[in-house]
Design a protein around this motif. Structure first.
Motif, PDB file in Angstrom:
ATOM      1  N   PRO A 250      48.884  53.854  32.855  1.00 63.18           N
ATOM      2  CA  PRO A 250      48.014  53.186  31.882  1.00 63.18           C
ATOM      3  C   PRO A 250      48.588  53.287  30.470  1.00 63.18           C
ATOM      4  O   PRO A 250      49.535  54.047  30.228  1.00 63.18           O
ATOM      5  CB  PRO A 250      46.707  53.978  31.997  1.00 63.18           C
ATOM      6  N   VAL A 251      48.031  52.528  29.562  1.00 61.49           N
ATOM      7  CA  VAL A 251      48.407  52.661  28.155  1.00 61.49           C
ATOM      8  C   VAL A 251      47.944  54.036  27.684  1.00 61.49           C
ATOM      9  O   VAL A 251      46.765  54.379  27.794  1.00 61.49           O
ATOM     10  CB  VAL A 251      47.754  51.556  27.301  1.00 61.49           C
TER      11      VAL A 251
ATOM     12  N   ASP B 144      41.314  51.109  30.830  1.00 57.33           N
ATOM     13  CA  ASP B 144      42.607  50.465  31.022  1.00 57.33           C
ATOM     14  C   ASP B 144      43.156  50.789  32.403  1.00 57.33           C
ATOM     15  O   ASP B 144      42.849  51.813  32.989  1.00 57.33           O
ATOM     16  CB  ASP B 144      43.613  50.969  29.972  1.00 57.33           C
TER      17      ASP B 144
ATOM     18  N   ARG C 180      46.984  43.828  35.306  1.00 60.34           N
ATOM     19  CA  ARG C 180      46.781  44.920  34.363  1.00 60.34           C
ATOM     20  C   ARG C 180      45.631  44.540  33.428  1.00 60.34           C
ATOM     21  O   ARG C 180      45.495  43.394  33.020  1.00 60.34           O
ATOM     22  CB  ARG C 180      48.041  45.156  33.533  1.00 60.34           C
TER      23      ARG C 180
ATOM     24  N   TYR D   9      43.529  45.630  29.851  1.00 59.27           N
ATOM     25  CA  TYR D   9      43.550  46.401  28.611  1.00 59.27           C
ATOM     26  C   TYR D   9      42.248  46.143  27.870  1.00 59.27           C
ATOM     27  O   TYR D   9      41.875  44.986  27.658  1.00 59.27           O
ATOM     28  CB  TYR D   9      44.741  46.001  27.731  1.00 59.27           C
TER      29      TYR D   9
ATOM     30  N   TYR E 188      43.990  49.708  19.726  1.00 61.20           N
ATOM     31  CA  TYR E 188      45.050  48.748  19.427  1.00 61.20           C
ATOM     32  C   TYR E 188      44.985  48.259  17.976  1.00 61.20           C
ATOM     33  O   TYR E 188      45.286  47.114  17.668  1.00 61.20           O
ATOM     34  CB  TYR E 188      44.972  47.556  20.385  1.00 61.20           C
TER      35      TYR E 188
END
Length: 405
Positions: free
Chosen positions: A231-232, A264, A344, A346, A370
């Motif tokens: 994941p981020v 995420d 994916r 986010y 972000y």
């Protein structure tokens, strides 16, 4: 969310997981770990972390000595020393009851004892399935030796010390070829390993050696809540746990520690069409899917065959919930088939706080991540105020926003 991500592109074994997690500790914590593991009451066992370099990468190798000798020094084709299948001490066969008794007598926290026993129960179940015997009749060979107990308990202690909110793992490389064990020559992955990893994403790769051991597989299954892409994360620590054998690819488990959003990650996108359901029935089905754990459900008008008007329904869910979601789709809709793909996802971190205003307490939703921050009043609260006061919703929103400035 404090997250550990395990990169198992070169498999996993108990000693390698131990070494990788050990590298995440501070210097003081490393000393405490060494004291815990070497004074817990496992007679004759010493655990020593050593610097190791594989393919130019510096990491840690965990050397386990039993009565001054390192287990797994015989001739075998195994990438990880913890399960060398011709141990010098492998003549000692232990039952699950024996293992539980040994662990129960150790000077370690009760939570660590439970984790360690649960890991052994996974291995016992796998061995039971592989050999067609009841769990009570299973006697461990390689995984019952003292160094294997030390490996399992070490990982459990380190997980308690680090205390992650969740543990994630990559797809697992099992290795390929054949391995020598107490029962003879077996294909890789060994039957017990294959059984433990059933249902999880695995691959064999090009290296002919056993890369994922039963112990490594059981530890992954016990601690990892999902097997997915990384994941981020805002990474705060990286650890390299080295195996004993050298390959053309660095023989290590790599672990990342950091902060990651719990939303995420990898999701399944499931799509299907219907042309013989009423809007009310579709609405009921969508609500049922949300209750089952769907992250999103939405509909789009669609032209079907023979020019019939229909509806395309899309469901987004966590990959681990996919099977349950598909069951609900077939239960509550008339579709005869679904399509699924992996994507994916986010998202911004979302929190709700209650703000005291002139109208009373009102919930404010805050989304952040972000480099973006957004705030929005809870519509249901604003609508309730509008009903009580007779004021337009927009006027109430503007008044609340003025109060924040």
């Amino acid at each position: 969310m404090k997250t550990i991500y395990l990169d198992c592109s070169m498999g996993a074994a108990g000693d390698m997981l131990t070494a990788a997690l050990y590298e995440l500790l501070s210097d003081d914590e490393k000393i405490k770990f060494a004291e815990k593991i070497n004074h817990m009451g496992l007679d004759g066992v010493t655990v020593t972390p050593e610097e190791s370099i594989k393919c130019g990468i510096k990491g840690t190798y965990i050397r386990v000595l039993v009565d001054g000798r390192e287990e797994g020094t015989g001739d075998h084709d195994h990438g990880h020393e913890e399960h060398s299948h011709e141990h010098n001490h492998s003549h000692t066969h232990s039952s699950l009851h024996d293992i539980e008794h040994i662990i129960d007598d150790l000077d370690i926290p009760d939570g660590v004892k439970k984790d360690a026993v649960d890991v052994y129960k996974l291995i016992a179940e796998a061995e039971s399935h592989a050999h067609g015997k009841p769990v009570t009749d299973i006697h461990f060979h390689e995984v019952g030796t003292l160094d294997a107990i030390a490996d399992i308990v070490s990982v459990c202690i380190l997980m308690e010390m680090i205390s992650p909110d969740r543990v994630l793992s990559s797809t697992v490389n099992t290795g390929s070829g054949h391995v020598h064990c107490a029962h003879g020559i077996l294909p890789v992955p060994a039957p017990a390993t294959a059984y433990i990893l059933k249902g999880f994403p695995v691959f064999q790769g090009h290296i002919s050696s056993e890369l994922c051991t039963p112990t490594g597989a059981a530890l992954l299954k016990h601690f990892a809540s999902d097997f997915c892409a990384m994941p981020v994360m805002k990474v705060s620590g990286i650890g390299y746990g080295m195996g004993k054998k050298d390959f053309e690819q660095a023989n290590c488990v790599r672990v990342f520690l950091g902060e990651a959003s719990d939303a995420d990650g990898e999701v399944s996108v499931i799509t299907f069409n219907v042309d013989d359901m009423t809007p009310e029935a579709i609405g009921f089905a969508c609500e049922a899917l949300f209750k089952e754990g769907a992250l999103e459900v939405y509909t789009v008008p669609a032209g079907m065959k023979k020019s019939r008007p229909g509806t395309e329904i899309t469901v987004i869910c966590n990959t681990k919930d996919k099977d349950d979601i598909i069951k609900q789709i077939f239960k509550h809709t008339t579709t005869l088939g679904v399509r699924e793909r992996t994507e994916r996802r986010y998202v911004l971190d979302r929190k709700i706080r209650e703000v005291d205003t002139k109208y009373g307490p009102v919930r404010l939703k805050r989304s952040e991540g972000y480099g973006v921050i957004r705030e929005k009043w809870e519509y249901d609260d604003i609508a309730g105020i509008a009903e009580k006061t007779g004021c337009p919703v927009k006027q109430i929103e503007d008044s609340l926003n003025d109060g924040l400035r």
